[in-house]
Design a protein around this motif. Sequence first.
Motif, PDB file in Angstrom:
ATOM      1  N   LYS A 156     -15.662  -3.137   0.619  1.00  0.00           N
ATOM      2  CA  LYS A 156     -16.746  -2.039   0.459  1.00  0.00           C
ATOM      3  C   LYS A 156     -16.873  -0.721   1.020  1.00  0.00           C
ATOM      4  CE  LYS A 156     -20.020  -5.874  -1.390  1.00  0.00           C
ATOM      5  NZ  LYS A 156     -20.986  -6.454  -0.880  1.00  0.00           N
ATOM      6  N   PRO A 157     -16.470  -0.860   2.532  1.00  0.00           N
ATOM      7  CA  PRO A 157     -16.405   0.401   3.213  1.00  0.00           C
ATOM      8  C   PRO A 157     -15.304   1.302   2.842  1.00  0.00           C
ATOM      9  CG  PRO A 157     -16.515  -1.386   4.647  1.00  0.00           C
ATOM     10  CD  PRO A 157     -16.048  -1.872   3.371  1.00  0.00           C
ATOM     11  N   ILE A 158     -14.264   0.834   2.408  1.00  0.00           N
ATOM     12  CA  ILE A 158     -13.050   1.680   1.691  1.00  0.00           C
ATOM     13  C   ILE A 158     -13.303   2.169   0.363  1.00  0.00           C
ATOM     14  CG2 ILE A 158     -10.679   1.617   0.906  1.00  0.00           C
ATOM     15  CD1 ILE A 158     -10.065  -0.623   2.888  1.00  0.00           C
ATOM     16  N   VAL A 159     -14.015   1.142  -0.625  1.00  0.00           N
ATOM     17  CA  VAL A 159     -14.188   1.633  -1.701  1.00  0.00           C
ATOM     18  C   VAL A 159     -15.453   2.624  -1.712  1.00  0.00           C
ATOM     19  CG1 VAL A 159     -15.496   1.143  -3.652  1.00  0.00           C
ATOM     20  CG2 VAL A 159     -13.604  -0.432  -2.978  1.00  0.00           C
ATOM     21  N   GLU A 160     -16.275   2.459  -0.932  1.00  0.00           N
ATOM     22  CA  GLU A 160     -17.366   3.630  -0.778  1.00  0.00           C
ATOM     23  C   GLU A 160     -16.831   4.933  -0.549  1.00  0.00           C
ATOM     24  OE1 GLU A 160     -21.477   4.505   1.996  1.00  0.00           O
ATOM     25  OE2 GLU A 160     -20.578   2.549   1.959  1.00  0.00           O
ATOM     26  N   TYR A 161     -15.780   5.066   0.647  1.00  0.00           N
ATOM     27  CA  TYR A 161     -15.221   6.320   1.287  1.00  0.00           C
ATOM     28  C   TYR A 161     -14.529   6.941  -0.035  1.00  0.00           C
ATOM     29  CZ  TYR A 161     -12.280   9.155   3.756  1.00  0.00           C
ATOM     30  OH  TYR A 161     -11.437  10.373   4.529  1.00  0.00           O
ATOM     31  N   CYS A 162     -13.672   5.942  -0.756  1.00  0.00           N
ATOM     32  CA  CYS A 162     -12.905   6.551  -1.729  1.00  0.00           C
ATOM     33  C   CYS A 162     -13.603   7.225  -2.886  1.00  0.00           C
ATOM     34  CB  CYS A 162     -11.723   5.350  -2.562  1.00  0.00           C
ATOM     35  SG  CYS A 162     -10.658   5.138  -1.280  1.00  0.00           S
ATOM     36  N   ARG A 163     -14.607   6.609  -3.229  1.00  0.00           N
ATOM     37  CA  ARG A 163     -15.504   7.164  -4.252  1.00  0.00           C
ATOM     38  C   ARG A 163     -16.316   8.387  -3.751  1.00  0.00           C
ATOM     39  NH1 ARG A 163     -17.974   1.676  -6.589  1.00  0.00           N
ATOM     40  NH2 ARG A 163     -16.545   1.371  -7.959  1.00  0.00           N
ATOM     41  N   ALA A 164     -16.705   8.560  -2.734  1.00  0.00           N
ATOM     42  CA  ALA A 164     -17.206   9.942  -2.180  1.00  0.00           C
ATOM     43  C   ALA A 164     -16.153  11.015  -2.099  1.00  0.00           C
ATOM     44  CB  ALA A 164     -17.803   9.655  -0.689  1.00  0.00           C
ATOM     45  N   HIS A 165     -14.790  10.635  -2.166  1.00  0.00           N
ATOM     46  CA  HIS A 165     -13.836  11.577  -1.891  1.00  0.00           C
ATOM     47  C   HIS A 165     -13.074  11.541  -3.273  1.00  0.00           C
ATOM     48  CE1 HIS A 165     -14.848  11.236   2.193  1.00  0.00           C
ATOM     49  NE2 HIS A 165     -14.463  12.371   2.546  1.00  0.00           N
ATOM     50  N   ASN A 166     -13.413  11.190  -4.294  1.00  0.00           N
ATOM     51  CA  ASN A 166     -12.783  11.313  -5.500  1.00  0.00           C
ATOM     52  C   ASN A 166     -11.409  10.661  -5.697  1.00  0.00           C
ATOM     53  OD1 ASN A 166     -15.150  12.371  -7.205  1.00  0.00           O
ATOM     54  ND2 ASN A 166     -14.478  14.419  -6.024  1.00  0.00           N
ATOM     55  N   ILE A 167     -11.285   9.613  -4.687  1.00  0.00           N
ATOM     56  CA  ILE A 167     -10.125   8.946  -4.818  1.00  0.00           C
ATOM     57  C   ILE A 167     -10.060   7.793  -5.629  1.00  0.00           C
ATOM     58  CG2 ILE A 167      -8.209   7.849  -3.376  1.00  0.00           C
ATOM     59  CD1 ILE A 167      -9.340   9.527  -0.925  1.00  0.00           C
ATOM     60  N   VAL A 168      -9.239   7.371  -6.611  1.00  0.00           N
ATOM     61  CA  VAL A 168      -9.264   6.221  -7.500  1.00  0.00           C
ATOM     62  C   VAL A 168      -8.843   4.954  -6.742  1.00  0.00           C
ATOM     63  CG1 VAL A 168      -8.130   5.168  -9.397  1.00  0.00           C
ATOM     64  CG2 VAL A 168      -8.345   7.737  -9.769  1.00  0.00           C
ATOM     65  N   VAL A 169      -9.497   3.984  -7.009  1.00  0.00           N
ATOM     66  CA  VAL A 169      -9.110   2.849  -6.146  1.00  0.00           C
ATOM     67  C   VAL A 169      -8.419   1.754  -7.228  1.00  0.00           C
ATOM     68  CG1 VAL A 169     -10.329   0.705  -5.056  1.00  0.00           C
ATOM     69  CG2 VAL A 169     -11.277   2.965  -4.829  1.00  0.00           C
ATOM     70  N   GLN A 170      -7.278   1.407  -6.736  1.00  0.00           N
ATOM     71  CA  GLN A 170      -6.662   0.464  -7.623  1.00  0.00           C
ATOM     72  C   GLN A 170      -6.626  -0.732  -6.836  1.00  0.00           C
ATOM     73  OE1 GLN A 170      -2.639   1.768  -7.857  1.00  0.00           O
ATOM     74  NE2 GLN A 170      -2.835   3.085  -9.673  1.00  0.00           N
ATOM     75  N   ALA A 171      -6.690  -1.729  -7.917  1.00  0.00           N
ATOM     76  CA  ALA A 171      -6.945  -3.410  -6.938  1.00  0.00           C
ATOM     77  C   ALA A 171      -5.898  -4.215  -7.229  1.00  0.00           C
ATOM     78  CB  ALA A 171      -8.194  -3.883  -7.851  1.00  0.00           C
ATOM     79  N   TYR A 172      -5.007  -4.446  -6.149  1.00  0.00           N
ATOM     80  CA  TYR A 172      -3.977  -5.431  -6.067  1.00  0.00           C
ATOM     81  C   TYR A 172      -4.473  -6.795  -5.980  1.00  0.00           C
ATOM     82  CZ  TYR A 172      -2.713  -5.330  -1.161  1.00  0.00           C
ATOM     83  OH  TYR A 172      -2.891  -5.520   0.123  1.00  0.00           O
ATOM     84  N   SER A 173      -3.816  -7.811  -6.606  1.00  0.00           N
ATOM     85  CA  SER A 173      -4.180  -9.080  -6.169  1.00  0.00           C
ATOM     86  C   SER A 173      -5.571  -9.292  -6.743  1.00  0.00           C
ATOM     87  CB  SER A 173      -4.107  -9.536  -5.040  1.00  0.00           C
ATOM     88  OG  SER A 173      -2.689  -9.609  -4.365  1.00  0.00           O
ATOM     89  N   PRO A 174      -5.744  -8.683  -8.008  1.00  0.00           N
ATOM     90  CA  PRO A 174      -7.425  -8.925  -8.619  1.00  0.00           C
ATOM     91  C   PRO A 174      -7.307 -10.367  -9.205  1.00  0.00           C
ATOM     92  CG  PRO A 174      -5.901  -7.774 -10.037  1.00  0.00           C
ATOM     93  CD  PRO A 174      -5.018  -7.973  -8.990  1.00  0.00           C
ATOM     94  N   LEU A 175      -6.150 -11.027  -9.294  1.00  0.00           N
ATOM     95  CA  LEU A 175      -6.388 -12.493  -9.570  1.00  0.00           C
ATOM     96  C   LEU A 175      -6.182 -13.472  -8.508  1.00  0.00           C
ATOM     97  CD1 LEU A 175      -3.964 -12.455 -12.743  1.00  0.00           C
ATOM     98  CD2 LEU A 175      -6.588 -11.825 -12.519  1.00  0.00           C
ATOM     99  N   VAL A 176      -6.353 -13.064  -7.248  1.00  0.00           N
ATOM    100  CA  VAL A 176      -6.596 -13.599  -6.127  1.00  0.00           C
ATOM    101  C   VAL A 176      -5.559 -14.681  -5.909  1.00  0.00           C
ATOM    102  CG1 VAL A 176      -8.195 -14.766  -4.519  1.00  0.00           C
ATOM    103  CG2 VAL A 176      -9.109 -13.734  -6.652  1.00  0.00           C
TER     104      VAL A 176
END
Length: 259
Positions: A156-176
């Motif tokens: 969550k802290p990384i996602v929040e920061y990236c959204r505030a700076h218009n950085i796309v968040v890619q999700a690896y291991s989305p299938l755990v």
Amino acid sequence: MPVLGLGVYLNEDPVPACLAALKHGYRHIDSARMYRNEAAVGRAVKESGVPREQVFVTSKIYDPEHGYESTLRAVQDSLDKFGFNYLDLYLIHSPLSGKTKRLETYKALLRAKEEGKLKSIGVSNYSPKHIDEIKEAGLELPAVNQVELHPFCQQKPIVEYCRAHNIVVQAYSPLVRGKLDDAVITALAQKYGKTPAQIAVRWSLQKGFVPLPKSANPERVVANAQVFDFSLADEDVAKLDALDRGKAGAVTWNPVDAE
């Protein structure tokens, strides 16, 4: 950037998976130098018959190769292996090399971008402090930050920061890594008539991430992308949100706290 990509980590022969993906609508493949399959991915793109400009291809430079000149060499070597004139996205695979080399590597990627070898550049496994280094150096911010991201590790802290700076968040291991036998996920799969993997991918999409589900099985590759014919209700997204265990929920190396 297509909102869903195929991950090819630990797939020594990704050609069958890539061909199945491209035949069934994927237009995004995520590779890396560390995966040792750039040449095979390049071959699959050519064999698919899909025009190169329609396929978004990513690679990454891992920390033993970090440094200015070594990064320029690595980018060219990646292009040679893929057999491409350019790559759509090139990432620093992790922050493990330390601040000095991280910045040298990033500056080299900026140069490769200026030369037309890379369409866009970004980072992977970076926390806000690592991106702040780029910001404080007066350099343009990365287009992407790719991190381990799924209901159990939501960063969550990384996602929040990236959204505030218009950085796309890619999700690896989305299938755990296949560990999807949680009761909440299983119940939602039954409710929607979908697989647990499809529930996880759909959650990622609805959170605004770019998930990169990985499979070497062509049938699963196709199934993992069959997620655009349904939506999770808000209360079901909330149930998945509640599964977050922070960094304790990570199932990979997750080196976001590197010095």
